[in-house]
Motif scaffolding. Structure first.
Motif, PDB file in Angstrom:
ATOM      1  N   GLY A  18      15.713  -0.400  79.350  1.00  0.00           N
ATOM      2  CA  GLY A  18      15.359   0.790  78.562  1.00  0.00           C
ATOM      3  C   GLY A  18      16.299   1.959  78.757  1.00  0.00           C
ATOM      4  O   GLY A  18      15.967   3.084  78.365  1.00  0.00           O
ATOM      5  N   LYS A  19      17.487   1.743  79.331  1.00  0.00           N
ATOM      6  CA  LYS A  19      18.427   2.844  79.583  1.00  0.00           C
ATOM      7  C   LYS A  19      18.843   3.535  78.288  1.00  0.00           C
ATOM      8  O   LYS A  19      18.839   4.767  78.192  1.00  0.00           O
ATOM      9  N   THR A  20      19.216   2.739  77.285  1.00  0.00           N
ATOM     10  CA  THR A  20      19.668   3.322  76.019  1.00  0.00           C
ATOM     11  C   THR A  20      18.524   4.034  75.308  1.00  0.00           C
ATOM     12  O   THR A  20      18.724   5.086  74.690  1.00  0.00           O
ATOM     13  N   THR A  21      17.320   3.493  75.417  1.00  0.00           N
ATOM     14  CA  THR A  21      16.160   4.155  74.822  1.00  0.00           C
ATOM     15  C   THR A  21      15.948   5.519  75.460  1.00  0.00           C
ATOM     16  O   THR A  21      15.636   6.507  74.774  1.00  0.00           O
ATOM     17  N   LEU A  22      16.114   5.606  76.772  1.00  0.00           N
ATOM     18  CA  LEU A  22      15.984   6.884  77.470  1.00  0.00           C
ATOM     19  C   LEU A  22      17.049   7.870  76.995  1.00  0.00           C
ATOM     20  O   LEU A  22      16.754   9.042  76.730  1.00  0.00           O
ATOM     21  N   ASN A  24      18.652   7.899  74.113  1.00  0.00           N
ATOM     22  CA  ASN A  24      18.316   8.321  72.752  1.00  0.00           C
ATOM     23  C   ASN A  24      17.216   9.386  72.775  1.00  0.00           C
ATOM     24  O   ASN A  24      17.264  10.370  72.021  1.00  0.00           O
ATOM     25  N   HIS A  25      16.236   9.192  73.623  1.00  0.00           N
ATOM     26  CA  HIS A  25      15.142  10.162  73.760  1.00  0.00           C
ATOM     27  C   HIS A  25      15.694  11.516  74.202  1.00  0.00           C
ATOM     28  O   HIS A  25      15.294  12.567  73.676  1.00  0.00           O
ATOM     29  N   ILE A  26      16.616  11.501  75.153  1.00  0.00           N
ATOM     30  CA  ILE A  26      17.198  12.748  75.650  1.00  0.00           C
ATOM     31  C   ILE A  26      18.002  13.455  74.561  1.00  0.00           C
ATOM     32  O   ILE A  26      17.884  14.668  74.358  1.00  0.00           O
ATOM     33  N   LEU A  27      18.807  12.692  73.832  1.00  0.00           N
ATOM     34  CA  LEU A  27      19.652  13.291  72.794  1.00  0.00           C
ATOM     35  C   LEU A  27      18.817  13.882  71.660  1.00  0.00           C
ATOM     36  O   LEU A  27      19.202  14.887  71.050  1.00  0.00           O
ATOM     37  N   ARG A  28      17.684  13.261  71.359  1.00  0.00           N
ATOM     38  CA  ARG A  28      16.835  13.770  70.281  1.00  0.00           C
ATOM     39  C   ARG A  28      16.031  14.989  70.703  1.00  0.00           C
ATOM     40  O   ARG A  28      15.623  15.790  69.870  1.00  0.00           O
ATOM     41  N   THR A  29      15.774  15.107  72.002  1.00  0.00           N
ATOM     42  CA  THR A  29      14.925  16.195  72.494  1.00  0.00           C
ATOM     43  C   THR A  29      15.652  16.990  73.570  1.00  0.00           C
ATOM     44  O   THR A  29      15.083  17.291  74.618  1.00  0.00           O
ATOM     45  N   ALA A  30      16.909  17.326  73.325  1.00  0.00           N
ATOM     46  CA  ALA A  30      17.751  17.972  74.337  1.00  0.00           C
ATOM     47  C   ALA A  30      17.195  19.304  74.803  1.00  0.00           C
ATOM     48  O   ALA A  30      17.507  19.766  75.894  1.00  0.00           O
ATOM     49  N   ASP A  31      16.382  19.965  73.970  1.00  0.00           N
ATOM     50  CA  ASP A  31      15.678  21.172  74.380  1.00  0.00           C
ATOM     51  C   ASP A  31      16.619  22.260  74.879  1.00  0.00           C
ATOM     52  O   ASP A  31      16.355  22.924  75.882  1.00  0.00           O
ATOM     53  N   GLY A  32      17.754  22.421  74.196  1.00  0.00           N
ATOM     54  CA  GLY A  32      18.652  23.514  74.520  1.00  0.00           C
ATOM     55  C   GLY A  32      19.641  23.243  75.631  1.00  0.00           C
ATOM     56  O   GLY A  32      20.496  24.080  75.929  1.00  0.00           O
ATOM     57  N   VAL A  33      19.555  22.081  76.293  1.00  0.00           N
ATOM     58  CA  VAL A  33      20.501  21.733  77.356  1.00  0.00           C
ATOM     59  C   VAL A  33      21.692  21.008  76.730  1.00  0.00           C
ATOM     60  O   VAL A  33      21.526  20.080  75.947  1.00  0.00           O
ATOM     61  N   ARG A  34      22.900  21.433  77.085  1.00  0.00           N
ATOM     62  CA  ARG A  34      24.123  20.827  76.545  1.00  0.00           C
ATOM     63  C   ARG A  34      24.517  19.644  77.430  1.00  0.00           C
ATOM     64  O   ARG A  34      25.221  19.788  78.420  1.00  0.00           O
ATOM     65  N   TRP A  91      25.116  19.462  81.805  1.00  0.00           N
ATOM     66  CA  TRP A  91      24.575  18.322  82.559  1.00  0.00           C
ATOM     67  C   TRP A  91      25.307  17.066  82.107  1.00  0.00           C
ATOM     68  O   TRP A  91      25.619  16.922  80.920  1.00  0.00           O
ATOM     69  N   VAL A  92      25.590  16.167  83.043  1.00  0.00           N
ATOM     70  CA  VAL A  92      26.254  14.905  82.720  1.00  0.00           C
ATOM     71  C   VAL A  92      25.295  13.755  83.015  1.00  0.00           C
ATOM     72  O   VAL A  92      24.718  13.669  84.105  1.00  0.00           O
ATOM     73  N   LEU A  93      25.129  12.879  82.026  1.00  0.00           N
ATOM     74  CA  LEU A  93      24.334  11.661  82.181  1.00  0.00           C
ATOM     75  C   LEU A  93      25.268  10.470  82.092  1.00  0.00           C
ATOM     76  O   LEU A  93      26.087  10.396  81.182  1.00  0.00           O
ATOM     77  N   VAL A  94      25.149   9.553  83.024  1.00  0.00           N
ATOM     78  CA  VAL A  94      26.002   8.368  83.057  1.00  0.00           C
ATOM     79  C   VAL A  94      25.123   7.135  82.943  1.00  0.00           C
ATOM     80  O   VAL A  94      24.201   6.948  83.744  1.00  0.00           O
ATOM     81  N   GLU A  95      25.387   6.307  81.943  1.00  0.00           N
ATOM     82  CA  GLU A  95      24.667   5.038  81.816  1.00  0.00           C
ATOM     83  C   GLU A  95      25.472   3.939  82.487  1.00  0.00           C
ATOM     84  O   GLU A  95      26.552   3.567  82.015  1.00  0.00           O
ATOM     85  N   ALA A  96      24.965   3.431  83.604  1.00  0.00           N
ATOM     86  CA  ALA A  96      25.629   2.322  84.282  1.00  0.00           C
ATOM     87  C   ALA A  96      25.372   1.040  83.505  1.00  0.00           C
ATOM     88  O   ALA A  96      24.333   0.885  82.858  1.00  0.00           O
ATOM     89  N   SER A  97      26.304   0.107  83.566  1.00  0.00           N
ATOM     90  CA  SER A  97      26.100  -1.166  82.877  1.00  0.00           C
ATOM     91  C   SER A  97      24.952  -1.930  83.533  1.00  0.00           C
ATOM     92  O   SER A  97      24.563  -1.652  84.668  1.00  0.00           O
ATOM     93  N   GLY A  98      24.426  -2.913  82.823  1.00  0.00           N
ATOM     94  CA  GLY A  98      23.246  -3.627  83.279  1.00  0.00           C
ATOM     95  C   GLY A  98      23.388  -4.345  84.597  1.00  0.00           C
ATOM     96  O   GLY A  98      22.395  -4.573  85.290  1.00  0.00           O
ATOM     97  N   GLN A 184       6.187   4.547  79.002  1.00  0.00           N
ATOM     98  CA  GLN A 184       6.244   3.685  77.830  1.00  0.00           C
ATOM     99  C   GLN A 184       7.418   4.141  76.971  1.00  0.00           C
ATOM    100  O   GLN A 184       7.616   5.328  76.755  1.00  0.00           O
ATOM    101  N   ARG A 185       8.205   3.168  76.516  1.00  0.00           N
ATOM    102  CA  ARG A 185       9.381   3.449  75.693  1.00  0.00           C
ATOM    103  C   ARG A 185      10.319   4.450  76.356  1.00  0.00           C
ATOM    104  O   ARG A 185      10.995   5.230  75.695  1.00  0.00           O
ATOM    105  N   ALA A 186      10.346   4.437  77.683  1.00  0.00           N
ATOM    106  CA  ALA A 186      11.255   5.271  78.488  1.00  0.00           C
ATOM    107  C   ALA A 186      11.075   6.756  78.222  1.00  0.00           C
ATOM    108  O   ALA A 186      11.984   7.545  78.476  1.00  0.00           O
ATOM    109  N   ARG A 187       9.910   7.157  77.771  1.00  0.00           N
ATOM    110  CA  ARG A 187       9.697   8.557  77.427  1.00  0.00           C
ATOM    111  C   ARG A 187       9.073   9.305  78.602  1.00  0.00           C
ATOM    112  O   ARG A 187       7.938   9.059  78.978  1.00  0.00           O
TER     113      ARG A 187
END
Length: 339
Positions: A18-22, A24-34, A91-98, A184-187
């Motif tokens: 669910g990393k990518t789902t998380l 996507n959730h962050i990008l859609r709801t960034a709430d003013g954080v760059r 803030w920097v988010l890094v998605e590590a490979s599986g 649920q759904r990484a939210r």
């Protein structure tokens, strides 16, 4: 004045956790954080079309101020390139490979201009036990969990309540002190993980006139109860005692942040950052003309966050007021007899 180091959060977990789902959730709801997001492949992100402002080679600029950068040419080059951005990411988010060890990637967060905020590992509640026992990938899966500061147990809606208890027990056997959050759904509310560390200074409510003032706030988020609790005080806290308090925080505390007056050096604010089991307490700028004031916010799971117990523990660390100086002792002697 140089910019403060940019916090880096590494997100790990096996394929399908669910990393990518998380993200996507962050990008859609960034709430003013760059945010700046470092990923292996843009295609998997499935960014909402209305968010994409411009695409330039290995980088996508989003209309909400966030950016996504590909690590196709190497992680080191990707993270260093963020220092050239204008404006800088917050803030920097890094998605590590599986199959990667997120803890190894986290070491790069100690580069100049960055600081490690934490390692978050997502696990699929339905498949994690089977994956961890796999002859080929089991070691990597367990390593991802053991190196985490916080585990998001994802897709809990796909298993029974009895099975959920078994999976949580298995995770605790793997690492007893592991903070676990069911999602649920990484939210997960962004404030739990990515709250602005400067918020206590810039957005806090007016402080009480009394030391050790606390406030409780219980709210519902995505079928979970999250509790927030805040503490303010004008009296310095005992430094050694406060550090011991942080080491003994209950697992239910997911996030804490704020500024602290410590008797180690009451002329300087200390900056607190807590995510999962990781905490940092670093000396910051002098208070200067600003009134010294401890402002702390704790976010955790309702039922495990005991505001009364935490309030009592922090009050016990308040330095006692200095006793008033006693006047010097004087003796009044009769005059000596004269001959």
């Amino acid at each position: 004045m140089s910019s403060p180091p940019i916090p880096v959060t590494v997100i790990g977990g096996y394929l399908g956790a669910g990393k990518t789902t998380l993200l996507n959730h962050i990008l859609r709801t960034a709430d003013g954080v760059r945010f700046a997001v470092l990923v292996n492949d843009f295609g998997a992100l499935n960014i909402d079309a209305e968010l994409i402002e411009q695409r330039e080679g290995n980088r996508i600029n989003l209309s909400n101020g966030c950016i996504c950068c590909s690590m196709a040419e190497g992680f080191l080059q990707a993270i260093l390139s963020l220092r050239e951005c204008s404006p800088l990411p917050e803030w920097v988010l890094v998605e590590a490979s599986g199959v990667a060890d997120p803890l190894r990637l986290a070491q790069y967060a100690h580069l100049p201009g960055f600081r490690l905020h934490g390692v978050i590992t997502l696990v699929d509640a339905d498949t994690i036990v089977k994956r961890a026992s796999d002859r080929l990938v089991g070691r990597q899966v367990r390593q991802q969990i053991e190196g985490a500061d916080l585990v998001l147990l994802n897709k809990v809606d796909l298993i029974s309540a009895e099975r959920l208890i078994e999976v949580r027990g298995w995770l605790k056997q793997l690492r007893a002190d592991l903070p676990i959050v069911d999602v649920q759904r990484a939210r997960l509310p962004l404030a739990v993980l990515f709250a602005d560390p400067a918020a206590p200074a810039t957005r806090a409510q007016p402080a009480s006139e009394h030391d050790g003032q606390h406030e409780g706030d219980h709210r519902h988020h995505h079928n979970h109860d999250y509790a927030t609790w805040s503490f303010t005080g004008r009296t310095p806290l005992n430094g050694a005692g406060f550090r011991a308090f942080l080491c003994q925080l209950p697992e239910a505390v997911l996030r804490a942040k704020g500024f602290v007056i410590l008797d180690d050096d009451p002329t300087r604010r200390f900056v607190l950052q807590v995510v999962g089991r990781r905490w940092e307490l670093d000396p910051g700028e002098p208070w200067g003309e600003q009134e010294p004031l401890t402002r702390l916010t704790f976010i955790g799971l309702a039922g495990g966050l005991d505001p009364l117990a935490m309030d009592v523990a922090l009050r016990a660390l308040l330095a006692p007021p200095a006793a008033p100086a006693e006047p010097p002792l004087t003796l009044s002697l009769p005059p000596l007899p004269t001959r």
